[in-house]
Design a protein around this motif. Structure first.
Motif, PDB file in Angstrom:
ATOM      1  N   ARG A  62     101.393  66.978  96.458  1.00 24.99           N
ATOM      2  CA  ARG A  62     101.538  67.242  95.028  1.00 24.99           C
ATOM      3  C   ARG A  62     103.002  67.469  94.657  1.00 24.99           C
ATOM      4  O   ARG A  62     103.447  67.089  93.580  1.00 24.99           O
ATOM      5  CB  ARG A  62     100.686  68.447  94.627  1.00 24.99           C
ATOM      6  CG  ARG A  62      99.183  68.171  94.657  1.00 24.99           C
ATOM      7  CD  ARG A  62      98.400  69.276  93.980  1.00 24.99           C
ATOM      8  NE  ARG A  62      98.526  70.547  94.683  1.00 24.99           N
ATOM      9  CZ  ARG A  62      97.754  70.938  95.684  1.00 24.99           C
ATOM     10  NH1 ARG A  62      96.774  70.130  96.105  1.00 24.99           N
ATOM     11  NH2 ARG A  62      97.915  72.118  96.260  1.00 24.99           N
ATOM     12  N   GLU A  63     103.740  68.049  95.562  1.00 20.00           N
ATOM     13  CA  GLU A  63     105.167  68.312  95.323  1.00 20.00           C
ATOM     14  C   GLU A  63     105.963  67.006  95.249  1.00 20.00           C
ATOM     15  O   GLU A  63     106.876  66.861  94.426  1.00 20.00           O
ATOM     16  CB  GLU A  63     105.719  69.187  96.455  1.00 20.00           C
ATOM     17  CG  GLU A  63     107.186  69.567  96.317  1.00 20.00           C
ATOM     18  CD  GLU A  63     107.408  70.657  95.284  1.00 20.00           C
ATOM     19  OE1 GLU A  63     108.546  70.754  94.785  1.00 20.00           O
ATOM     20  OE2 GLU A  63     106.452  71.392  94.973  1.00 20.00           O
ATOM     21  N   LEU A  65     104.643  63.892  94.709  1.00 19.56           N
ATOM     22  CA  LEU A  65     104.025  62.846  93.896  1.00 19.56           C
ATOM     23  C   LEU A  65     104.892  62.389  92.719  1.00 19.56           C
ATOM     24  O   LEU A  65     105.039  61.174  92.503  1.00 19.56           O
ATOM     25  CB  LEU A  65     102.658  63.313  93.396  1.00 19.56           C
ATOM     26  CG  LEU A  65     101.865  62.277  92.585  1.00 19.56           C
ATOM     27  CD1 LEU A  65     101.563  61.045  93.433  1.00 19.56           C
ATOM     28  CD2 LEU A  65     100.564  62.908  92.058  1.00 19.56           C
ATOM     29  N   PRO A  66     105.487  63.292  91.924  1.00 14.13           N
ATOM     30  CA  PRO A  66     106.312  62.826  90.803  1.00 14.13           C
ATOM     31  C   PRO A  66     107.481  61.947  91.250  1.00 14.13           C
ATOM     32  O   PRO A  66     107.815  60.965  90.580  1.00 14.13           O
ATOM     33  CB  PRO A  66     106.802  64.125  90.161  1.00 14.13           C
ATOM     34  CG  PRO A  66     105.791  65.153  90.563  1.00 14.13           C
ATOM     35  CD  PRO A  66     105.388  64.767  91.946  1.00 14.13           C
ATOM     36  N   ARG A  67     108.072  62.308  92.392  1.00 12.93           N
ATOM     37  CA  ARG A  67     109.195  61.506  92.889  1.00 12.93           C
ATOM     38  C   ARG A  67     108.723  60.124  93.348  1.00 12.93           C
ATOM     39  O   ARG A  67     109.420  59.126  93.163  1.00 12.93           O
ATOM     40  CB  ARG A  67     109.898  62.234  94.034  1.00 12.93           C
ATOM     41  CG  ARG A  67     110.625  63.506  93.571  1.00 12.93           C
ATOM     42  CD  ARG A  67     111.241  64.258  94.742  1.00 12.93           C
ATOM     43  NE  ARG A  67     112.062  65.382  94.306  1.00 12.93           N
ATOM     44  CZ  ARG A  67     111.592  66.557  93.969  1.00 12.93           C
ATOM     45  NH1 ARG A  67     110.281  66.791  94.011  1.00 12.93           N
ATOM     46  NH2 ARG A  67     112.411  67.521  93.583  1.00 12.93           N
ATOM     47  N   SER A  69     106.179  58.523  92.091  1.00 15.72           N
ATOM     48  CA  SER A  69     105.906  57.784  90.853  1.00 15.72           C
ATOM     49  C   SER A  69     107.198  57.245  90.255  1.00 15.72           C
ATOM     50  O   SER A  69     107.246  56.114  89.750  1.00 15.72           O
ATOM     51  CB  SER A  69     105.194  58.687  89.842  1.00 15.72           C
ATOM     52  OG  SER A  69     103.939  59.119  90.347  1.00 15.72           O
ATOM     53  N   ASP A  70     108.256  58.070  90.327  1.00 14.35           N
ATOM     54  CA  ASP A  70     109.554  57.607  89.821  1.00 14.35           C
ATOM     55  C   ASP A  70     110.042  56.376  90.590  1.00 14.35           C
ATOM     56  O   ASP A  70     110.601  55.442  90.010  1.00 14.35           O
ATOM     57  CB  ASP A  70     110.596  58.734  89.936  1.00 14.35           C
ATOM     58  CG  ASP A  70     110.345  59.873  88.956  1.00 14.35           C
ATOM     59  OD1 ASP A  70     109.579  59.653  87.992  1.00 14.35           O
ATOM     60  OD2 ASP A  70     110.893  60.966  89.169  1.00 14.35           O
ATOM     61  N   GLU A  73     108.022  53.313  89.481  1.00 17.34           N
ATOM     62  CA  GLU A  73     108.428  52.888  88.144  1.00 17.34           C
ATOM     63  C   GLU A  73     109.789  52.195  88.188  1.00 17.34           C
ATOM     64  O   GLU A  73     110.013  51.197  87.482  1.00 17.34           O
ATOM     65  CB  GLU A  73     108.470  54.089  87.202  1.00 17.34           C
ATOM     66  CG  GLU A  73     107.090  54.635  86.858  1.00 17.34           C
ATOM     67  CD  GLU A  73     107.177  55.880  85.989  1.00 17.34           C
ATOM     68  OE1 GLU A  73     108.312  56.249  85.592  1.00 17.34           O
ATOM     69  OE2 GLU A  73     106.123  56.480  85.706  1.00 17.34           O
TER      70      GLU A  73
END
Length: 301
Positions: A62-63, A65-67, A69-70, A73
C-alpha cells in the motif's frame, strides 16, 4: 524490474486474487505468481498478503502503490508522446510517373495540407515498376501510375481509378499537324519523336502504336513533364494521356496542344495504388479523399 510486473500487481489489487488477475490479463497463473515473487525479491519487501480467499496488498504494498501508479502513468504518457512524434514526423511517400501532376496531384496535396498542415509530403518521380516495387517493399505509401486498357492491377495492391482518358498526340500550337482534327501513326512517324524511356507506360503504347516501325528520329526522356517541355521547345512530338496535358501550364499558355490519335490501340487510366493494410493513418486517408475530390472536380469541369 519490468513494467508488466507492476501491471500484474495492480491487476491483483483490482481483482482480489492472482487467479482472477491472470485470467483478465490472459496470462497463466504460475507465470504471474513467479513475476510477482521476483518483484518482491528485487524490492526486498512483501507486496502481497496471500490468503485462501485471495490476495491483498500488504502494508508495504500500500505504501508503494502510488509510486507504482505514477510509473505506469509516466510510461503511458511516454508511449503516447512517442506515437505522436512518429505520426507527425512521417512524411507520406508518393511515387509518381508525373502523369497529371500539375492538375491532379499537386492540387490534391494542397487540399491535404489545408486540412492537415502538419502533414509533409515526400514526392518522388519514378518509373512504374519502381513504384510497384516500392509499394510492395514498404518504401512508398502511394503510387500514381497509368494503366492501359486490359492491364491488371499489380498483385498485392489496391487501386483507386482517378481519371480515364486516351493517349493523344502532343505538339506545338504552331505545328502544321495542329491544323488537322486528328493525327495518325504515319503522321507522327514522319516527325522527330520524343518517346518515354523503357519502363514508362507511354513507351509501351508508342511501340504498339507504331507497330515496330518507329520514327527515324527518336529522342528519349523520363516522364511526362520533360516530354511536354521538349515538345514546347520544338524538339519533337510525343504521345501522352490527355489528362496529363489538359490544364497543364504549357497548354494554358498556348505553347502546346493535343490532337486525338486515329485508330488508337488502347485507352488509358490514371490510378492511385497502395497496399491494403489495417490501421491507415488519418493523413493517408486524407490524401485518398483529396485525390478523389480533385479528380471529381476535374471531371465536372
Amino acid at each position: 524490474m519490468r513494467i508488466e510486473q507492476l501491471q500484474y500487481l495492480l491487476a491483483v489489487t483490482e481483482h482480489g486474487s492472482v487467479r482472477r488477475a491472470a485470467e483478465r490479463l490472459h496470462v497463466s497463473q504460475p507465470a504471474m505468481s513467479d513475476a510477482l515473487a521476483r518483484l518482491e525479491r528485487e524490492l526486498g519487501v512483501e507486496l502481497l498478503e496471500r490468503q485462501r480467499s485471495g490476495a491483498r496488498l500488504s502494508s508495504a504494498g500500500r505504501e508503494l502503490l502510488p509510486r507504482m501508479s505514477d510509473v505506469l502513468e509516466a510510461v503511458t504518457r511516454l508511449r503516447s508522446a512517442a506515437a505522436g512524434e512518429a505520426a507527425a514526423g512521417h512524411a507520406l511517400r508518393i511515387g509518381s510517373v508525373h502523369a497529371a501532376t500539375s492538375v491532379l496531384l499537386l492540387p490534391a496535396v494542397q487540399r491535404l495540407r489545408a486540412a492537415r498542415p502538419q502533414t509533409s509530403i515526400d514526392l518522388r518521380t519514378l518509373q512504374q515498376h519502381e513504384i510497384v516495387l516500392g509499394l510492395l517493399e514498404g518504401g512508398l505509401d502511394f503510387g500514381l501510375v497509368n494503366l492501359l486498357d486490359g492491364d491488371d492491377v499489380p498483385a498485392g495492391l489496391t487501386a483507386y481509378e482517378l481519371k480515364r482518358g486516351r493517349p493523344v498526340a502532343v505538339l506545338p500550337v504552331d505545328h502544321p499537324l495542329a491544323d488537322q482534327e486528328d493525327v495518325g501513326a504515319d503522321d507522327l512517324r514522319a516527325e522527330p519523336f520524343v518517346g518515354m524511356r523503357a519502363g514508362y507506360l507511354m513507351h509501351r503504347f508508342a511501340h504498339r502504336l507504331f507497330d515496330g516501325d518507329l520514327p527515324r528520329t527518336w529522342h528519349s526522356t523520363d516522364g511526362a513533364e520533360m516530354g511536354k517541355l521538349m515538345v514546347a521547345e520544338g524538339i519533337g512530338l510525343t504521345v501522352l494521356p490527355d489528362y496529363s496535358v489538359e490544364g497543364d501550364p504549357l497548354a494554358r499558355t498556348g505553347l502546346i496542344t493535343t490532337r486525338p490519335i486515329r485508330d488508337s490501340p488502347a485507352g488509358v487510366r490514371l490510378v492511385l495504388l497502395h497496399r491494403q493494410r489495417e490501421g491507415a493513418t488519418d493523413a493517408s486517408r486524407g490524401l485518398i479523399e483529396a485525390l478523389i475530390l480533385q479528380a471529381r472536380s476535374l471531371r465536372a469541369a
